[in-house]
Design an enzyme around this catalytic site. Structure first.
Site, PDB file in Angstrom:
ATOM      1  CG  ASP A 173      27.350 -66.623  45.642  1.00 37.85           C
ATOM      2  OD1 ASP A 173      27.499 -67.077  44.494  1.00 37.85           O
ATOM      3  OD2 ASP A 173      27.313 -67.328  46.663  1.00 37.85           O
ATOM      4  CG  ASP A 200      24.988 -70.225  41.868  1.00 38.58           C
ATOM      5  OD1 ASP A 200      25.313 -71.064  42.726  1.00 38.58           O
ATOM      6  OD2 ASP A 200      23.874 -70.209  41.304  1.00 38.58           O
ATOM      7  CD  GLU A 257      27.987 -74.063  42.457  1.00 38.22           C
ATOM      8  OE1 GLU A 257      27.426 -74.818  43.279  1.00 38.22           O
ATOM      9  OE2 GLU A 257      27.351 -73.262  41.748  1.00 38.22           O
ATOM     10  CG  HIS A 304      25.737 -72.550  50.435  1.00 41.57           C
ATOM     11  ND1 HIS A 304      26.895 -72.483  49.707  1.00 41.57           N
ATOM     12  CD2 HIS A 304      24.741 -72.341  49.556  1.00 41.57           C
ATOM     13  CE1 HIS A 304      26.609 -72.229  48.435  1.00 41.57           C
ATOM     14  NE2 HIS A 304      25.310 -72.152  48.323  1.00 41.57           N
ATOM     15  CG  ASP A 305      24.555 -75.674  47.764  1.00 45.96           C
ATOM     16  OD1 ASP A 305      23.482 -75.328  48.289  1.00 45.96           O
ATOM     17  OD2 ASP A 305      25.034 -75.112  46.770  1.00 45.96           O
TER      18      ASP A 305
END
Length: 554
Positions: A108, A212, A272, A333-334
């Site tokens: 990430d 990200d 993302e 994860h979100d």
């Protein structure tokens, strides 16, 4: 059960076009030292499990040095490992071991913002207004007679103003938590620093980056008002915003692509990017920019055949002009785990997975979905750690529910989370729903439900009816069957209302019943994998049960 291995250092043209990439959330995957927190040593110990599952690459959520105000997405040092996860030597050993097992590693990268403890931001606070250090962030004077009001009406996605005032009177921008100041990407030093960070990790052997908030780096000139408040999340991904998806981001990614292309082994970057349309997302994937982008339009689609078909067609159509593969994802994860988000039924979750894995392009899996884990919806308030939970408005604050540590073995919490041993064998698939909790203590940083014993890796391994074995079988077929994986199109077949049927080149047909009633269809060939219990063929037809996907070989 093992799957073919590859050597990431050997030529592998466009490996990412049909890759299955598994997201590891480091604090919740495996605990290597028994302190209740997942770490790099724990991940390394479980890499054989991921190899045998059949994935091609592992994406690691942030493990950098961080005060952990937002679970590591507030980075204090991009070249250091947070002690809670281990050391830089642990990271190097993890990368090397993954490569030995034929797995690629994607890390990430968080370029939109850093931690307020980052050296640059701390220097900016010390050097004060007008300093060069402050130019690397968005510092502004406030509005009002004495500058007591924020510089504009932007709000944080975690709730509250997107601005925080410092003692000397200026304000700084943070689209997320106050501990996460946004970088000013108009400053050349920011560009230089991140190109250096890319090379640091590429030199250590990583195979790519998940970027990200890739849509957020560039802000509209002058930081204009939105004109309304309280609607950031509602508007996110639906219409243009002055702080997201600005055209200036593309020059950044063209620069990054040049760096990635300097290295052997086809290193990649994955965006993302929340954008208003799939066509806007495709702009990030032009041949001289990034390689993939998460398909949030598909992730947000309901369990409805017409809606799914529309999302699939729109996704494939948008990516085709730029020559990029479509990606498919159901959980991360979100967001709420897809088993719960699609209605809480394990059968539906399994059907959704087989549909996703039959589509052309690349697929992303989130840790634990292969176990059929549900969202944990009843965590006590006192154990929650999601920063948005502690804000007055903004995100729903329930992201902790998808981040509960994985159950590996045993019959009670922490279910082998901290033992770092093998996967074991056993039977039973179970369906736990998060009712009741075991002792979190030092066992796991978030408590696991007391009824997860049937969902462990150990309990499901070897049970042909288990969700884990379904994933293993599907991923093995995806690697070996010519009708699965890469490509950019599906051929839709006639089917009853509420049913999807499509053919892939290579002689594979996928049928999906998204209704609550059985459907009768002509059998397109020999069934090779079903998400549920398949009924016999009847006079050349077959009965497709509700919430079921079947793969057929013509």
């Amino acid at each position: 059960m093992t799957t073919p291995q590859h050597n990431p250092t050997a030529p592998a043209r466009d490996w990412w076009r049909d890759a299955v990439i598994y997201q590891v959330y480091p604090r919740s995957f495996a605990d290597g030292n028994g302190d209740g927190m997942g770490d790099l040593a724990g991940i390394r110990s479980r890499l054989p499990y991921l190899r045998d599952l059949g994935v091609d690459a592992v994406w690691l959520s942030p493990f950098y040095a961080s005060p952990q105000a937002d679970a590591g997405y507030d980075v204090a040092d991009y070249r250091a490992i947070d002690p809670m996860f281990g050391t830089l030597a642990d990271a190097e050993a993890l990368i090397a071991e993954a490569h030995r097992l034929g797995l690629r590693i994607i890390t990430d990268l968080v370029p939109n913002h850093c931690s307020d403890q980052h050296e640059w931001f701390r220097r900016a606070l010390v050097e004060g207004p007008g300093s060069t250090a402050r130019e690397r962030f968005h510092f502004r004077k406030g509005r009002g007679e004495n500058g007591e009001q924020p510089p504009n009406d932007w709000e944080s996605l975690f709730g509250g103003p997107a601005w925080t005032r410092v003692p000397d009177g200026e304000w700084y921008l943070h689209l997320f938590a106050p501990e996460q100041p946004d970088f000013n990407w108009d400053h050349p030093a920011v560009h230089d620093e991140f190109r250096s960070i890319l090379r640091f990790w590429l030199d250590l052997g990583v195979d790519g980056f998940r970027v990200d908030v890739a849509h957020g780096l560039v802000k509209a000139p002058g930081l204009p008002d939105m004109g309304h408040t309280g609607e950031q999340l509602k508007l996110l991904g639906n219409q243009p915003l002055p702080f997201f998806d600005q055209d200036g981001v593309h020059a950044i990614y063209r620069s990054w692509r040049t760096v990635l292309d300097e290295y052997d082994g086809e290193r990649i970057a994955v965006a993302e990017a929340w954008t208003p349309t799939a066509e806007r997302t495709a702009l990030y994937l032009r041949p001289d920019e990034l390689h993939q982008a998460f398909n949030f339009h598909y992730l947000g689609t309901s369990w409805d055949a017409a809606a799914l078909r529309e999302a699939i067609d729109a996704s494939l159509d948008a990516m085709r002009p730029v020559g990029a593969p479509t990606t498919w994802v159901l959980s991360n994860h979100d967001v709420v785990r897809h088993r719960t988000r699609l209605g809480g039924d394990l059968a539906r979750a399994r059907a959704a997975t087989l549909l996703m894995l039959a589509l052309p392009g690349s697929a992303y899996l989130y840790q634990g979905e292969e176990l059929g884990l549900p969202e944990v919806t009843d965590l006590p308030d006192e154990v929650r750690q999601d920063p948005s939970f502690f804000r007055d408005s903004g995100q729903d604050g329930l992201r902790d529910g998808c981040r509960v540590p994985l159950p590996w073995s045993g019959t009670e919490p922490p279910y082998g989370f901290g033992d770092g041993t093998g996967t074991g064998t056993g039977t039973g698939a179970g369906t736990g729903n998060g009712t009741g909790f075991g002792d979190g203590g030092s066992g796991s940083w978030l408590p696991q439900p007391a009824d997860w014993a049937p969902l462990t890796v150990q309990a499901q391994t070897g049970d042909p009816a288990s969700t884990l074995e379904l994933y293993r079988t599907a991923l093995n077929l995806r690697r070996t069957h010519p009708g699965l994986g890469a490509g950019d199109a599906v051929e839709w077949l006639d089917a009853p209302d509420g049913v999807l049927a499509f053919r892939r080149p290579g002689g594979l047909v996928c049928t999906v019943n998204a209704t609550d009633a059985p459907a009768r269809l002509p059998a397109p060939g020999r069934p090779i994998l079903s998400s549920g219990h398949q009924l016999p063929v009847l006079d050349g037809d077959f009965i497709l049960t509700p919430d079921t996907t079947i793969w057929w070989e013509e």
